[in-house]
Structure formats: structure tokens, C-alpha cells
Design a protein around this motif. Structure first.
Motif, PDB file in Angstrom:
ATOM      1  N   PRO A  44      46.988   3.370  79.026  1.00 52.05           N
ATOM      2  CA  PRO A  44      47.372   4.710  79.473  1.00 52.05           C
ATOM      3  C   PRO A  44      48.886   4.826  79.551  1.00 52.05           C
ATOM      4  CG  PRO A  44      46.117   3.547  81.184  1.00 52.05           C
ATOM      5  CD  PRO A  44      46.268   2.629  80.030  1.00 52.05           C
ATOM      6  N   LYS A  45      49.358   6.050  79.457  1.00 53.20           N
ATOM      7  CA  LYS A  45      50.803   6.297  79.494  1.00 53.20           C
ATOM      8  C   LYS A  45      51.064   7.583  80.273  1.00 53.20           C
ATOM      9  CE  LYS A  45      54.779   7.046  76.510  1.00 53.20           C
ATOM     10  NZ  LYS A  45      55.243   7.251  75.152  1.00 53.20           N
ATOM     11  N   LEU A  46      52.075   7.549  81.108  1.00 48.07           N
ATOM     12  CA  LEU A  46      52.467   8.691  81.928  1.00 48.07           C
ATOM     13  C   LEU A  46      53.884   9.119  81.559  1.00 48.07           C
ATOM     14  CD1 LEU A  46      52.069  10.550  84.457  1.00 48.07           C
ATOM     15  CD2 LEU A  46      53.014   8.666  85.813  1.00 48.07           C
ATOM     16  N   SER A  47      54.066  10.400  81.309  1.00 46.50           N
ATOM     17  CA  SER A  47      55.395  10.972  81.076  1.00 46.50           C
ATOM     18  C   SER A  47      55.610  12.061  82.126  1.00 46.50           C
ATOM     19  CB  SER A  47      55.494  11.591  79.682  1.00 46.50           C
ATOM     20  OG  SER A  47      55.253  10.631  78.696  1.00 46.50           O
ATOM     21  N   VAL A  48      56.770  12.047  82.774  1.00 43.65           N
ATOM     22  CA  VAL A  48      57.043  12.968  83.881  1.00 43.65           C
ATOM     23  C   VAL A  48      58.375  13.664  83.652  1.00 43.65           C
ATOM     24  CG1 VAL A  48      57.404  13.119  86.373  1.00 43.65           C
ATOM     25  CG2 VAL A  48      55.721  11.529  85.471  1.00 43.65           C
ATOM     26  N   ASP A  49      58.407  14.965  83.926  1.00 38.22           N
ATOM     27  CA  ASP A  49      59.633  15.755  83.827  1.00 38.22           C
ATOM     28  C   ASP A  49      60.263  15.912  85.214  1.00 38.22           C
ATOM     29  OD1 ASP A  49      59.155  16.132  81.136  1.00 38.22           O
ATOM     30  OD2 ASP A  49      58.315  18.136  81.386  1.00 38.22           O
ATOM     31  N   PRO A  50      61.558  16.200  85.263  1.00 43.66           N
ATOM     32  CA  PRO A  50      62.167  16.505  86.567  1.00 43.66           C
ATOM     33  C   PRO A  50      61.608  17.824  87.097  1.00 43.66           C
ATOM     34  CG  PRO A  50      63.750  16.788  84.780  1.00 43.66           C
ATOM     35  CD  PRO A  50      62.514  16.237  84.170  1.00 43.66           C
ATOM     36  N   PRO A  51      61.763  18.092  88.394  1.00 41.82           N
ATOM     37  CA  PRO A  51      61.256  19.353  88.948  1.00 41.82           C
ATOM     38  C   PRO A  51      61.846  20.563  88.212  1.00 41.82           C
ATOM     39  CG  PRO A  51      61.921  17.889  90.713  1.00 41.82           C
ATOM     40  CD  PRO A  51      62.378  17.256  89.425  1.00 41.82           C
ATOM     41  N   LEU A  52      61.051  21.622  88.148  1.00 40.78           N
ATOM     42  CA  LEU A  52      61.523  22.852  87.518  1.00 40.78           C
ATOM     43  C   LEU A  52      62.645  23.442  88.366  1.00 40.78           C
ATOM     44  CD1 LEU A  52      58.036  24.366  86.602  1.00 40.78           C
ATOM     45  CD2 LEU A  52      59.642  23.176  85.093  1.00 40.78           C
ATOM     46  N   PRO A  53      63.850  23.611  87.806  1.00 41.83           N
ATOM     47  CA  PRO A  53      65.009  24.002  88.620  1.00 41.83           C
ATOM     48  C   PRO A  53      64.882  25.364  89.286  1.00 41.83           C
ATOM     49  CG  PRO A  53      65.607  23.813  86.287  1.00 41.83           C
ATOM     50  CD  PRO A  53      64.193  23.369  86.418  1.00 41.83           C
ATOM     51  N   ASP A  54      64.274  26.344  88.612  1.00 45.57           N
ATOM     52  CA  ASP A  54      64.179  27.670  89.221  1.00 45.57           C
ATOM     53  C   ASP A  54      63.261  27.650  90.443  1.00 45.57           C
ATOM     54  OD1 ASP A  54      62.137  27.156  87.363  1.00 45.57           O
ATOM     55  OD2 ASP A  54      61.677  29.285  87.126  1.00 45.57           O
ATOM     56  N   GLN A  55      62.220  26.828  90.418  1.00 47.05           N
ATOM     57  CA  GLN A  55      61.337  26.701  91.575  1.00 47.05           C
ATOM     58  C   GLN A  55      61.996  25.863  92.672  1.00 47.05           C
ATOM     59  OE1 GLN A  55      58.436  28.350  91.895  1.00 47.05           O
ATOM     60  NE2 GLN A  55      58.957  29.265  89.935  1.00 47.05           N
ATOM     61  N   LEU A  56      62.702  24.826  92.289  1.00 45.77           N
ATOM     62  CA  LEU A  56      63.366  23.956  93.256  1.00 45.77           C
ATOM     63  C   LEU A  56      64.388  24.741  94.077  1.00 45.77           C
ATOM     64  CD1 LEU A  56      63.447  21.048  94.253  1.00 45.77           C
ATOM     65  CD2 LEU A  56      65.173  20.577  92.514  1.00 45.77           C
ATOM     66  N   ALA A  57      65.060  25.675  93.447  1.00 43.08           N
ATOM     67  CA  ALA A  57      66.038  26.507  94.157  1.00 43.08           C
ATOM     68  C   ALA A  57      65.367  27.311  95.275  1.00 43.08           C
ATOM     69  CB  ALA A  57      66.735  27.447  93.182  1.00 43.08           C
ATOM     70  N   ARG A  58      64.065  27.545  95.156  1.00 42.38           N
ATOM     71  CA  ARG A  58      63.306  28.276  96.186  1.00 42.38           C
ATOM     72  C   ARG A  58      62.650  27.322  97.179  1.00 42.38           C
ATOM     73  NH1 ARG A  58      59.034  31.430  93.037  1.00 42.38           N
ATOM     74  NH2 ARG A  58      58.053  30.495  94.802  1.00 42.38           N
ATOM     75  N   GLY A  59      62.842  26.001  96.984  1.00 42.76           N
ATOM     76  CA  GLY A  59      62.243  25.013  97.875  1.00 42.76           C
ATOM     77  C   GLY A  59      60.847  24.570  97.454  1.00 42.76           C
ATOM     78  N   VAL A  60      60.438  24.962  96.252  1.00 48.73           N
ATOM     79  CA  VAL A  60      59.133  24.572  95.723  1.00 48.73           C
ATOM     80  C   VAL A  60      59.362  23.495  94.672  1.00 48.73           C
ATOM     81  CG1 VAL A  60      57.079  25.357  94.488  1.00 48.73           C
ATOM     82  CG2 VAL A  60      58.213  26.882  96.134  1.00 48.73           C
ATOM     83  N   VAL A  61      58.748  22.324  94.876  1.00 54.14           N
ATOM     84  CA  VAL A  61      58.896  21.220  93.940  1.00 54.14           C
ATOM     85  C   VAL A  61      57.702  21.241  92.990  1.00 54.14           C
ATOM     86  CG1 VAL A  61      59.152  18.729  93.682  1.00 54.14           C
ATOM     87  CG2 VAL A  61      60.089  19.888  95.705  1.00 54.14           C
TER      88      VAL A  61
END
Length: 160
Positions: A44-61
């Protein structure tokens, strides 16, 4: 004019034809059928992106991820260990807390709301139906990020 229309119609028909040289089969696009056992499954393999910046600015990760060679489903227990294609789920741990939660939804996004402002990290791991984290593969990822603090009067336009 009639020749031009005939040529356009012929070209459109050829482009839509399933024998088009550029067409890909369902297997080429989607992979092996989930109904057939897979011999010698790749890890198995996992690929992860950084948090979405527009949502992070609202405090939503919101952390988007992609999994290969593992079918994410809410199936647990020893009986599910020998199923093919391989089954599993995610373990998600925030800020090295001594507990984690299990995500078996396969919506490809983890959401965390309500973290205080400041630096944080989220550990995401692929686990088998017995909650054992897979080893010897790219099956874990840590995402670090900062939740912004609340806006203040000093943050307004023209303020220093």
C-alpha cells in the motif's frame, strides 16, 4: 460544401469510435477489477497534500490524501486480513496525542476543526483490518501547518 460537411461528420464519428487509437480501456484507467483476487499485491502507498490554504485561513484543516493498493472500507477483524484486494483504513493522530481516530470513509479528505491558533501536525497512517499499521511501505505521512490566529483591529488595512 457537401464534401466539407461529410468530412466533418466522418471525423466526428471516428473520434467517438471505441476503436479510437487514443481510447483507454476501463482497466487502464481504473485498474484491476475489485471482484478479482490480486496475486502478489504491491505494498500500500499513501500520498498526502498540505492543508487547503483557503480553508486553513478560516481555521478549517482539510487534508486531501490518495491511497494506492488498499481499499479503504469500514471492515474490521481477522477475517478481513486475507481479502483481496487488500482492505484497510486510516489512523489519524493530531499533535502527538496518545489517542487517534479511525477513518474508513474513503472520501479522500480528512477534516479537523477547532484547533487553537499556532503550529500543529497530523500523522496519517494506513492500517489493516486489525488496526495494525502497515510497515515497510510508504504508509504514513505527517503534515505540519499553522492555524492562523484571530484577526485583530491592528490587522486591518493601513495598519502597521
Amino acid at each position: 460544401m457537401k464534401g466539407l460537411i461529410l468530412a466533418l461528420l466522418t471525423g466526428a464519428a471516428l473520434a467517438a469510435s471505441p476503436t479510437n487509437a487514443f481510447a483507454q480501456s476501463a482497466r487502464e484507467v481504473r485498474g484491476a477489477s475489485p471482484l478479482d483476487a490480486i496475486e502478489n499485491e504491491p505494498a500500500p502507498k499513501l500520498s498526502v497534500d498540505p492543508p487547503l490554504p483557503d480553508q486553513l485561513a478560516r481555521g478549517v484543516v482539510e487534508i486531501q490524501y490518495r491511497v494506492e493498493n488498499l481499499h479503504i472500507v469500514p471492515v474490521f477483524g481477522a477475517g478481513a486480513l486475507n481479502v483481496s484486494p487488500r482492505l484497510g483504513h486510516l489512523h489519524v493522530t493530531v499533535d502527538d496525542l496518545p489517542w487517534h481516530w479511525t477513518d474508513a470513509s474513503d472520501i479522500n479528505t480528512i477534516a479537523v476543526v477547532g484547533l487553537p491558533s499556532g503550529q500543529h501536525k497530523v500523522l496519517i497512517e494506513l492500517a489493516d483490518p486489525m488496526h495494525q499499521v502497515f510497515t515497510g511501505c510508504a504508509c504514513r505521512a505527517t503534515v505540519t501547518f499553522a492555524v492562523p490566529g484571530p484577526a485583530t483591529a491592528h490587522d486591518g488595512p493601513g495598519r502597521n
